[in-house]
Structure formats: structure tokens, C-alpha cells
Design a protein around this motif. Structure first.
Motif, PDB file in Angstrom:
ATOM      1  N   ALA A 179     -48.777  11.175 -32.021  1.00  0.00           N
ATOM      2  CA  ALA A 179     -49.256  12.208 -31.682  1.00  0.00           C
ATOM      3  C   ALA A 179     -51.076  12.565 -32.160  1.00  0.00           C
ATOM      4  CB  ALA A 179     -48.605  13.556 -32.590  1.00  0.00           C
ATOM      5  N   LEU A 180     -51.301  11.517 -33.107  1.00  0.00           N
ATOM      6  CA  LEU A 180     -52.489  11.408 -33.530  1.00  0.00           C
ATOM      7  C   LEU A 180     -53.567  10.384 -32.711  1.00  0.00           C
ATOM      8  CD1 LEU A 180     -51.988  11.347 -37.408  1.00  0.00           C
ATOM      9  CD2 LEU A 180     -53.187  12.961 -36.036  1.00  0.00           C
ATOM     10  N   VAL A 181     -52.892   9.489 -31.899  1.00  0.00           N
ATOM     11  CA  VAL A 181     -53.842   8.638 -31.269  1.00  0.00           C
ATOM     12  C   VAL A 181     -53.647   8.606 -29.721  1.00  0.00           C
ATOM     13  CG1 VAL A 181     -53.352   6.866 -33.261  1.00  0.00           C
ATOM     14  CG2 VAL A 181     -51.746   6.791 -31.132  1.00  0.00           C
ATOM     15  N   ARG A 182     -52.748   9.540 -29.328  1.00  0.00           N
ATOM     16  CA  ARG A 182     -52.591   9.637 -27.743  1.00  0.00           C
ATOM     17  C   ARG A 182     -53.838  10.217 -27.222  1.00  0.00           C
ATOM     18  NH1 ARG A 182     -47.962  14.513 -28.526  1.00  0.00           N
ATOM     19  NH2 ARG A 182     -49.625  16.237 -29.245  1.00  0.00           N
ATOM     20  N   LYS A 183     -53.905  10.085 -25.860  1.00  0.00           N
ATOM     21  CA  LYS A 183     -55.309  10.225 -25.172  1.00  0.00           C
ATOM     22  C   LYS A 183     -55.443  11.781 -25.269  1.00  0.00           C
ATOM     23  CE  LYS A 183     -56.526   7.281 -23.018  1.00  0.00           C
ATOM     24  NZ  LYS A 183     -57.641   6.129 -23.512  1.00  0.00           N
ATOM     25  N   GLU A 184     -54.455  12.612 -25.256  1.00  0.00           N
ATOM     26  CA  GLU A 184     -54.893  13.971 -25.199  1.00  0.00           C
ATOM     27  C   GLU A 184     -55.153  14.561 -26.506  1.00  0.00           C
ATOM     28  OE1 GLU A 184     -51.192  13.379 -22.789  1.00  0.00           O
ATOM     29  OE2 GLU A 184     -51.807  12.782 -24.526  1.00  0.00           O
ATOM     30  N   THR A 185     -54.902  13.815 -27.614  1.00  0.00           N
ATOM     31  CA  THR A 185     -55.503  14.165 -28.965  1.00  0.00           C
ATOM     32  C   THR A 185     -56.912  13.709 -28.964  1.00  0.00           C
ATOM     33  OG1 THR A 185     -53.404  14.095 -30.113  1.00  0.00           O
ATOM     34  CG2 THR A 185     -55.357  13.882 -31.631  1.00  0.00           C
ATOM     35  N   CYS A 186     -57.154  12.592 -28.497  1.00  0.00           N
ATOM     36  CA  CYS A 186     -58.781  12.133 -28.686  1.00  0.00           C
ATOM     37  C   CYS A 186     -59.626  13.172 -27.658  1.00  0.00           C
ATOM     38  CB  CYS A 186     -58.437  10.449 -28.149  1.00  0.00           C
ATOM     39  SG  CYS A 186     -57.759   9.197 -29.026  1.00  0.00           S
ATOM     40  N   ALA A 187     -58.940  13.258 -26.667  1.00  0.00           N
ATOM     41  CA  ALA A 187     -59.837  14.185 -25.690  1.00  0.00           C
ATOM     42  C   ALA A 187     -60.222  15.715 -26.609  1.00  0.00           C
ATOM     43  CB  ALA A 187     -59.133  14.423 -24.426  1.00  0.00           C
ATOM     44  N   GLU A 188     -59.009  16.068 -27.266  1.00  0.00           N
ATOM     45  CA  GLU A 188     -59.358  17.278 -28.132  1.00  0.00           C
ATOM     46  C   GLU A 188     -60.476  17.102 -29.139  1.00  0.00           C
ATOM     47  OE1 GLU A 188     -55.643  18.572 -29.633  1.00  0.00           O
ATOM     48  OE2 GLU A 188     -54.855  18.913 -27.621  1.00  0.00           O
ATOM     49  N   VAL A 189     -60.387  15.827 -29.906  1.00  0.00           N
ATOM     50  CA  VAL A 189     -61.314  15.604 -30.575  1.00  0.00           C
ATOM     51  C   VAL A 189     -62.540  15.592 -29.999  1.00  0.00           C
ATOM     52  CG1 VAL A 189     -62.042  13.793 -32.415  1.00  0.00           C
ATOM     53  CG2 VAL A 189     -59.688  14.631 -32.377  1.00  0.00           C
ATOM     54  N   ALA A 190     -62.855  14.642 -29.015  1.00  0.00           N
ATOM     55  CA  ALA A 190     -64.033  14.492 -28.290  1.00  0.00           C
ATOM     56  C   ALA A 190     -64.650  15.880 -28.017  1.00  0.00           C
ATOM     57  CB  ALA A 190     -63.715  13.657 -27.142  1.00  0.00           C
ATOM     58  N   SER A 191     -63.797  17.044 -27.462  1.00  0.00           N
ATOM     59  CA  SER A 191     -64.218  18.032 -27.001  1.00  0.00           C
ATOM     60  C   SER A 191     -65.002  19.015 -28.125  1.00  0.00           C
ATOM     61  CB  SER A 191     -63.231  18.882 -26.299  1.00  0.00           C
ATOM     62  OG  SER A 191     -63.634  20.346 -25.673  1.00  0.00           O
ATOM     63  N   ASP A 192     -64.111  18.875 -29.346  1.00  0.00           N
ATOM     64  CA  ASP A 192     -64.767  19.706 -30.674  1.00  0.00           C
ATOM     65  C   ASP A 192     -65.845  19.223 -31.144  1.00  0.00           C
ATOM     66  OD1 ASP A 192     -62.439  21.341 -30.271  1.00  0.00           O
ATOM     67  OD2 ASP A 192     -61.217  20.174 -32.047  1.00  0.00           O
ATOM     68  N   ALA A 193     -66.186  17.844 -30.869  1.00  0.00           N
ATOM     69  CA  ALA A 193     -67.302  17.250 -31.400  1.00  0.00           C
ATOM     70  C   ALA A 193     -68.506  17.395 -30.267  1.00  0.00           C
ATOM     71  CB  ALA A 193     -67.080  15.772 -31.629  1.00  0.00           C
ATOM     72  N   GLY A 194     -68.104  17.909 -29.099  1.00  0.00           N
ATOM     73  CA  GLY A 194     -69.355  18.000 -27.821  1.00  0.00           C
ATOM     74  C   GLY A 194     -69.603  16.633 -27.196  1.00  0.00           C
ATOM     75  N   LEU A 195     -68.710  15.751 -27.361  1.00  0.00           N
ATOM     76  CA  LEU A 195     -68.885  14.567 -26.766  1.00  0.00           C
ATOM     77  C   LEU A 195     -69.202  14.565 -25.066  1.00  0.00           C
ATOM     78  CD1 LEU A 195     -66.972  11.251 -27.650  1.00  0.00           C
ATOM     79  CD2 LEU A 195     -67.571  11.610 -25.103  1.00  0.00           C
ATOM     80  N   GLY A 196     -68.577  15.656 -24.741  1.00  0.00           N
ATOM     81  CA  GLY A 196     -68.750  15.701 -23.196  1.00  0.00           C
ATOM     82  C   GLY A 196     -70.209  16.282 -22.848  1.00  0.00           C
ATOM     83  N   ASP A 197     -70.852  16.697 -23.607  1.00  0.00           N
ATOM     84  CA  ASP A 197     -72.275  16.990 -23.427  1.00  0.00           C
ATOM     85  C   ASP A 197     -73.188  15.910 -23.151  1.00  0.00           C
ATOM     86  OD1 ASP A 197     -71.553  19.866 -23.363  1.00  0.00           O
ATOM     87  OD2 ASP A 197     -71.841  20.227 -25.309  1.00  0.00           O
ATOM     88  N   VAL A 198     -72.798  14.612 -24.129  1.00  0.00           N
ATOM     89  CA  VAL A 198     -73.822  13.723 -24.097  1.00  0.00           C
ATOM     90  C   VAL A 198     -73.284  12.450 -23.302  1.00  0.00           C
ATOM     91  CG1 VAL A 198     -74.804  14.371 -26.156  1.00  0.00           C
ATOM     92  CG2 VAL A 198     -72.438  12.910 -26.198  1.00  0.00           C
ATOM     93  N   LEU A 199     -71.898  12.671 -22.512  1.00  0.00           N
ATOM     94  CA  LEU A 199     -71.489  11.578 -21.673  1.00  0.00           C
ATOM     95  C   LEU A 199     -72.667  11.034 -20.546  1.00  0.00           C
ATOM     96  CD1 LEU A 199     -67.858  12.289 -20.832  1.00  0.00           C
ATOM     97  CD2 LEU A 199     -68.835   9.952 -21.846  1.00  0.00           C
ATOM     98  N   ARG A 200     -72.745   9.801 -20.318  1.00  0.00           N
ATOM     99  CA  ARG A 200     -73.765   9.598 -19.293  1.00  0.00           C
ATOM    100  C   ARG A 200     -72.831   9.230 -18.132  1.00  0.00           C
ATOM    101  NH1 ARG A 200     -76.762   4.331 -20.986  1.00  0.00           N
ATOM    102  NH2 ARG A 200     -78.551   5.335 -20.116  1.00  0.00           N
ATOM    103  N   LEU A 201     -73.081   9.891 -17.018  1.00  0.00           N
ATOM    104  CA  LEU A 201     -72.139  10.014 -15.684  1.00  0.00           C
ATOM    105  C   LEU A 201     -73.010   9.786 -14.437  1.00  0.00           C
ATOM    106  CD1 LEU A 201     -69.754  13.059 -16.748  1.00  0.00           C
ATOM    107  CD2 LEU A 201     -69.360  10.571 -17.166  1.00  0.00           C
ATOM    108  N   GLY A 202     -72.349   9.185 -13.440  1.00  0.00           N
ATOM    109  CA  GLY A 202     -73.192   9.308 -12.287  1.00  0.00           C
ATOM    110  C   GLY A 202     -72.834  10.820 -11.615  1.00  0.00           C
TER     111      GLY A 202
END
Length: 225
Positions: free
Chosen positions: A78-101
């Protein structure tokens, strides 16, 4: 190589001051914008997954010294699954700094669960390579926070639990028909119904089909139990 103001703010959210900022920049670089001189984050993702697993395994053992492996495994998952990682990333604002095409940005890449989860693992690897295991552990424990405390409740997969409930009563596995899909292609919203052969059912709506299925299963379980 220097971090932008937005990247520096994200590093502060991680609680880590990068000696080698290029590691964080690489961790935030998706394959859609990568070049020969601008590598993507896939190799870091591979390493970060292992670092996260080690830290979480240690944390669970320390939190419950008497727990058997059978009890620890679902909590770990439950702690390491991709969904949890994505939730943590979203809470930390990672999506705003992703470098995407451009195409990935246009299709809503900053909110995609798979991209966020992968990038979160890559960021963990960047912290590990920059500051060592203790730095990575501090970052992970800071970001995962209360999720570790409530993991026993979160580790129960509603779809699995509902299927076990049905099997115990000699019913066939639940069905999950998709009732509706709305919103643009880059941000769809799904409505799913779970149905049991005994006539019981429940519905749920979420941003992914899997989340909707899990939510519907949980809603039906709560009613049945």
C-alpha cells in the motif's frame, strides 16, 4: 546547472538542499522531452523504486516489531504502489515542475498517475544519489508522513476484499461495468458500478477507471459489512 525558482521551491518541499541540482532536473525530465544531451528519468525511477522499498520495509519493521510477514506485506504494498507515489507527488506539487514535451502537456501529463508515480520514484533516487540513504530516508518519511501511520487501514484492497466476500458465499466474482465517461480525453471522469450475483450493487465516480472500481467496491463493502 541551476534550479529554477519553481524547482528550488519543490526542493524545499522535499526538505533536501541539492549539492548536484542536475540530479533533480534529470528526475523531473520525462521521456517526451528527452534528448541525447537531456536524458530522461527512467534510470533514476528504477533506482528510486528500490530505495523507497528499503526505507518502507525498515519503517514497517520498526513500527510493529511483532508483526508477521503476512501482515507486513499488504501494508508495504500500500505504501510503495504507484497510486500512492502519485498521491505523494501530487501533494508535493511535483506535477507543476515536471519537464514534459508539448504533446504530453496538452494531454494532461502533469496530472497523469503513471507519470507522477514514476517521477516521484526518480526524485527519491536523485535525493539518494545526492545525499545518501539518510537523506533519502528523511525525504521519504517527510513526504509519506501520516500515510505510514494509517497504512493498516489503507492496505486493505476493496476489490480483493469484496471478491473474497463473494467467494465465501459461493458467489461468482463481482462485475464492474463502466456506466459513463465524461470530460476531455486528457482528464476523463469514469462512473463504474459493481454488481454481485445476489443483486447487490454500488456506484462510484473517479478520475481513473481503477479508482472508480475501488471506490465502488468499498462503498458496497461498507454497506454489506
Amino acid at each position: 546547472m541551476k534550479l529554477s525558482a519553481q524547482q528550488r521551491a519543490f526542493a524545499e518541499e522535499l526538505g533536501h538542499d541539492f549539492i548536484r541540482p542536475e540530479l533533480l532536473i534529470r528526475a523531473l525530465t520525462h521521456g517526451s522531452i528527452a534528448t541525447v544531451t537531456r536524458p530522461d528519468n527512467q534510470r533514476l525511477e528504477f533506482l528510486g523504486d528500490r530505495v523507497l522499498g528499503l526505507v518502507m520495509a525498515e519503517a514497517l519493521l520498526q513500527a510493529d516489531p511483532d508483526a508477521a510477514e503476512g501482515a507486513l506485506a499488504p501494508r508495504y504494498n500500500a505504501l510503495v504502489r504507484k497510486e500512492t507515489c502519485a498521491e505523494v507527488a501530487s501533494d508535493a506539487g511535483l506535477g507543476d515542475v515536471l519537464r514534459l514535451g508539448r504533446s504530453e502537456m496538452m494531454s494532461g501529463g502533469r496530472r497523469k498517475e503513471a507519470l507522477l508515480g514514476d517521477a516521484m520514484e526518480a526524485v527519491i533516487a536523485a535525493v539518494y544519489l545526492d545525499g545518501g540513504l539518510e537523506a533519502a530516508r528523511a525525504c521519504i518519511m517527510r513526504l509519506w508522513g501520516s500515510r505510514i501511520d494509517r497504512v493498516e487501514a489503507d492496505s486493505r484492497d476493496p476489490k480483493t476484499a469484496l471478491q473474497e466476500w463473494a467467494q465465501a458465499r459461493k458467489l461468482p466474482p463481482p462485475e464492474y461495468p463502466e456506466l459513463n465517461r465524461t470530460g476531455p480525453d486528457h482528464a476523463p471522469v469514469f462512473t463504474v458500478e459493481v454488481r454481485l450475483a445476489n443483486g447487490e450493487s454500488a456506484r462510484a465516480t473517479a478520475k481513473s477507471k481503477r479508482e472508480a472500481q475501488q471506490a465502488a467496491a468499498k462503498a458496497l463493502l461498507d454497506r454489506l459489512e
